[in-house]
Design a protein around this motif. Structure first.
Motif, mmCIF file in Angstrom:
data_model
loop_
_atom_site.group_PDB
_atom_site.id
_atom_site.type_symbol
_atom_site.label_atom_id
_atom_site.label_comp_id
_atom_site.label_asym_id
_atom_site.label_seq_id
_atom_site.Cartn_x
_atom_site.Cartn_y
_atom_site.Cartn_z
ATOM 1 N N ALA A 267 13.051 -15.329 5.195
ATOM 2 C CA ALA A 267 13.026 -16.699 5.708
ATOM 3 C C ALA A 267 14.386 -17.370 5.507
ATOM 4 O O ALA A 267 14.882 -18.075 6.405
ATOM 5 N N ALA A 268 14.998 -17.140 4.352
ATOM 6 C CA ALA A 268 16.320 -17.720 4.096
ATOM 7 C C ALA A 268 17.354 -17.166 5.065
ATOM 8 O O ALA A 268 18.170 -17.908 5.632
ATOM 9 N N PHE A 269 17.324 -15.855 5.297
ATOM 10 C CA PHE A 269 18.308 -15.248 6.190
ATOM 11 C C PHE A 269 18.069 -15.670 7.634
ATOM 12 O O PHE A 269 19.020 -15.875 8.396
ATOM 13 N N ALA A 270 16.809 -15.800 8.020
ATOM 14 C CA ALA A 270 16.504 -16.256 9.374
ATOM 15 C C ALA A 270 17.044 -17.661 9.599
ATOM 16 O O ALA A 270 17.679 -17.947 10.624
ATOM 17 N N ASN A 271 16.806 -18.555 8.640
ATOM 18 C CA ASN A 271 17.292 -19.924 8.779
ATOM 19 C C ASN A 271 18.819 -19.995 8.757
ATOM 20 O O ASN A 271 19.424 -20.824 9.441
ATOM 21 N N ALA A 272 19.454 -19.133 7.965
ATOM 22 C CA ALA A 272 20.906 -19.192 7.824
ATOM 23 C C ALA A 272 21.639 -18.608 9.025
ATOM 24 O O ALA A 272 22.676 -19.135 9.443
ATOM 25 N N PHE A 273 21.104 -17.528 9.615
ATOM 26 C CA PHE A 273 21.879 -16.784 10.614
ATOM 27 C C PHE A 273 21.261 -16.768 12.009
ATOM 28 O O PHE A 273 21.906 -16.308 12.951
ATOM 29 N N ASP A 274 20.027 -17.241 12.150
ATOM 30 C CA ASP A 274 19.362 -17.261 13.461
ATOM 31 C C ASP A 274 19.486 -15.910 14.176
ATOM 32 O O ASP A 274 19.940 -15.829 15.318
ATOM 33 N N PRO A 275 19.064 -14.821 13.530
ATOM 34 C CA PRO A 275 19.220 -13.506 14.157
ATOM 35 C C PRO A 275 18.141 -13.234 15.204
ATOM 36 O O PRO A 275 17.056 -13.805 15.168
ATOM 37 N N GLU A 276 18.462 -12.346 16.131
ATOM 38 C CA GLU A 276 17.434 -11.822 17.032
ATOM 39 C C GLU A 276 16.512 -10.870 16.296
ATOM 40 O O GLU A 276 15.337 -10.734 16.625
ATOM 41 N N LEU A 277 17.087 -10.158 15.320
ATOM 42 C CA LEU A 277 16.416 -9.017 14.723
ATOM 43 C C LEU A 277 16.790 -8.921 13.255
ATOM 44 O O LEU A 277 17.946 -9.098 12.887
ATOM 45 N N ILE A 278 15.794 -8.640 12.418
ATOM 46 C CA ILE A 278 16.025 -8.262 11.032
ATOM 47 C C ILE A 278 15.539 -6.830 10.884
ATOM 48 O O ILE A 278 14.368 -6.533 11.137
ATOM 49 N N LEU A 279 16.446 -5.938 10.494
ATOM 50 C CA LEU A 279 16.118 -4.528 10.334
ATOM 51 C C LEU A 279 15.918 -4.213 8.855
ATOM 52 O O LEU A 279 16.712 -4.634 8.005
ATOM 53 N N ILE A 280 14.888 -3.435 8.559
ATOM 54 C CA ILE A 280 14.596 -3.018 7.193
ATOM 55 C C ILE A 280 14.725 -1.502 7.118
ATOM 56 O O ILE A 280 14.031 -0.767 7.836
ATOM 57 N N GLY A 288 6.245 0.990 5.403
ATOM 58 C CA GLY A 288 5.880 0.467 6.716
ATOM 59 C C GLY A 288 5.203 -0.882 6.651
ATOM 60 O O GLY A 288 5.657 -1.812 5.970
ATOM 61 N N GLU A 289 4.085 -1.002 7.323
ATOM 62 C CA GLU A 289 3.406 -2.286 7.424
ATOM 63 C C GLU A 289 2.800 -2.750 6.109
ATOM 64 O O GLU A 289 2.523 -3.948 5.954
ATOM 65 N N LEU A 290 2.587 -1.849 5.169
ATOM 66 C CA LEU A 290 2.133 -2.294 3.848
ATOM 67 C C LEU A 290 3.151 -3.237 3.222
ATOM 68 O O LEU A 290 2.800 -4.130 2.454
ATOM 69 N N LEU A 291 4.416 -3.032 3.565
ATOM 70 C CA LEU A 291 5.501 -3.884 3.086
ATOM 71 C C LEU A 291 5.829 -4.990 4.081
ATOM 72 O O LEU A 291 5.952 -6.166 3.714
ATOM 73 N N LEU A 292 5.970 -4.617 5.354
ATOM 74 C CA LEU A 292 6.438 -5.579 6.357
ATOM 75 C C LEU A 292 5.386 -6.618 6.711
ATOM 76 O O LEU A 292 5.736 -7.751 7.053
ATOM 77 N N GLY A 293 4.107 -6.258 6.653
ATOM 78 C CA GLY A 293 3.062 -7.229 6.968
ATOM 79 C C GLY A 293 3.136 -8.453 6.068
ATOM 80 O O GLY A 293 3.241 -9.595 6.559
ATOM 81 N N PRO A 294 3.098 -8.291 4.732
ATOM 82 C CA PRO A 294 3.242 -9.455 3.846
ATOM 83 C C PRO A 294 4.577 -10.172 4.018
ATOM 84 O O PRO A 294 4.638 -11.402 3.933
ATOM 85 N N ALA A 295 5.649 -9.414 4.263
ATOM 86 C CA ALA A 295 6.953 -10.050 4.442
ATOM 87 C C ALA A 295 6.962 -10.942 5.677
ATOM 88 O O ALA A 295 7.485 -12.068 5.640
ATOM 89 N N ARG A 296 6.406 -10.455 6.768
ATOM 90 C CA ARG A 296 6.350 -11.275 7.997
ATOM 91 C C ARG A 296 5.518 -12.533 7.788
ATOM 92 O O ARG A 296 5.867 -13.603 8.292
ATOM 93 N N ARG A 297 4.410 -12.423 7.057
ATOM 94 C CA ARG A 297 3.555 -13.597 6.835
ATOM 95 C C ARG A 297 4.315 -14.687 6.095
ATOM 96 O O ARG A 297 4.234 -15.868 6.443
ATOM 97 N N VAL A 298 5.070 -14.309 5.066
ATOM 98 C CA VAL A 298 5.838 -15.304 4.323
ATOM 99 C C VAL A 298 6.963 -15.860 5.190
ATOM 100 O O VAL A 298 7.232 -17.069 5.178
ATOM 101 N N LEU A 299 7.607 -15.009 5.957
ATOM 102 C CA LEU A 299 8.643 -15.478 6.884
ATOM 103 C C LEU A 299 8.077 -16.520 7.836
ATOM 104 O O LEU A 299 8.689 -17.577 8.062
ATOM 105 N N GLU A 300 6.918 -16.264 8.386
ATOM 106 C CA GLU A 300 6.299 -17.197 9.335
ATOM 107 C C GLU A 300 5.918 -18.508 8.665
ATOM 108 O O GLU A 300 5.941 -19.570 9.293
ATOM 109 N N GLN A 301 5.584 -18.456 7.384
ATOM 110 C CA GLN A 301 5.218 -19.672 6.663
ATOM 111 C C GLN A 301 6.441 -20.519 6.318
ATOM 112 O O GLN A 301 6.357 -21.748 6.277
ATOM 113 N N ARG A 302 7.597 -19.891 6.093
ATOM 114 C CA ARG A 302 8.719 -20.593 5.477
ATOM 115 C C ARG A 302 9.914 -20.818 6.391
ATOM 116 O O ARG A 302 10.742 -21.691 6.096
#
Length: 339
Positions: A267-280, A288-302
């Motif tokens: 969320a911090a990096f998205a707000n700071a850099f306005d990227p099209e894509l964040i690659l992990i 995989g999604e066991l990690l990215l699913g929770p990460a996306r949820r927090v990103l969407e919240q913040r």
């Protein structure tokens, strides 16, 4: 050294990368726990691949192993034109010594000079995640993208930035140490030589996952992780990922917590850099999604609404090869500039 058989080129790696064709080059990704090298043939296909683990961790032994590793790769395919190295370190844009290296004893070493003297051919050196992002831009998940944040989750967390189509390096070449962005004021001490507390790396890396898993294993000896500890297994992020992918609920919960911490950083990096894509990328990305699913949820919240609606979070397309491929491409570009 253990050697893998030559690997065939996949369709996703056949894109034109903009580098001069016609030179066979070697790229090395020097990670915190392993070294991975690839040979790119004149058509930019992966002709050969080799990997090994670190032995003695002195400065001279580290440099010598990297040089020896290049010679082993070259022996398998014939003469190459240049070498590229991705190092987990602050690599100065201008020639000079490495001032900081978290996992390898390379501080004070002018690696470009030492490698070029030993190998007798052009040498390109950059931060390992810059190399990984260069590979993804050339022939991976970031082809045709202009603004990308990349994180590699392994022993630590490395970062790289593509801004307006250019790798962003900062004033001295040290930019995008995104793993050392604090996300918790009174969080745990960071790893290695970082003086910070509550850094993203301290909470969302493979090292952080391993520490949390060991605490659980000691607290709950009847758990799968507890039984593994009693059996003498190494309790680390790789084991937790294996168990989680096999369905172990406690391992999955540990990864979900790491994913939530990761999401705060995203969320911090998205707000700071306005990227099209964040690659992990990195070893922990195997979850995989066991990690990215929770990460996306927090990103969407913040993250800010206008930003979170556009940014994509995806796994790196080249997997663990990204850094070595990017280093090889940088070596090919160095050949082209020196012609």
């Amino acid at each position: 050294m253990p050697e893998l058989p030559p690997t065939t080129q996949t369709a996703g790696l056949r894109r034109d990368n903009g580098a001069r064709r016609g030179a066979r080059v070697i790229g090395i990704d020097a990670g915190g726990t392993k070294i991975l090298g690839v040979v790119l043939d004149p058509n930019r296909a992966v002709e050969h691949e080799l990997r090994t683990t670190w032995r003695e961790r002195t400065t001279d032994a580290t440099v010598e192993l990297l040089i020896e590793f290049c010679r082993e790769l070259e022996k398998a395919v014939g003469e190459v034109q240049a070498f590229g190295f991705g190092l987990p370190a602050l690599v100065p844009s201008a020639r000079g010594a490495i001032p900081y290296s978290t996992h390898l004893p390379l501080e004070g070493v002018d690696f470009r000079v030492r490698a070029a003297q030993a190998l007798g051919r052009p040498v390109a050196v950059d931060n390992d995640v810059n190399c990984a992002l260069r590979g993804e831009v050339a022939m991976g998940a970031a082809v045709d993208r202009q603004n990308v944040v990349m994180l590699t989750l392994g022993t630590g967390i490395g970062g790289a930035l593509l801004l307006d189509g250019q790798l962003y390096r900062g004033a001295r070449g040290f930019a995008a140490e995104l793993g050392h962005i604090p996300i918790a004021k009174d969080g745990p001490p960071c790893q290695g030589k970082c003086p910070g507390r509550g850094c993203l790396e301290a909470l969302a890396s493979g090292g952080a996952l391993g520490r949390a898993a060991r605490e659980l294993a000691e607290r709950d000896p009847e758990s799968t992780l507890g039984q593994a500890l009693l059996a003498g297994a190494e309790i680390d992020g790789a084991l937790v990922t294996d168990l989680a992918l096999a369905g172990d609920r406690q391992a999955q919960a540990l990864i979900a917590t790491v994913g939530e911490h990761l999401g705060v950083g995203l969320a911090a990096f998205a707000n700071a850099f306005d990227p099209e894509l964040i690659l992990i990328g990195g070893g922990l990305a195997r979850a995989g999604e066991l990690l990215l699913g929770p990460a996306r949820r927090v990103l969407e919240q913040r993250a800010l609404p206008a930003i979170r609606e556009q940014v994509q979070v995806e796994l790196a397309g080249l997997g663990e090869r990204a850094g070595a491929i990017g280093a090889a491409i940088m070596a090919a570009e160095l050949c082209a500039r020196e012609e």
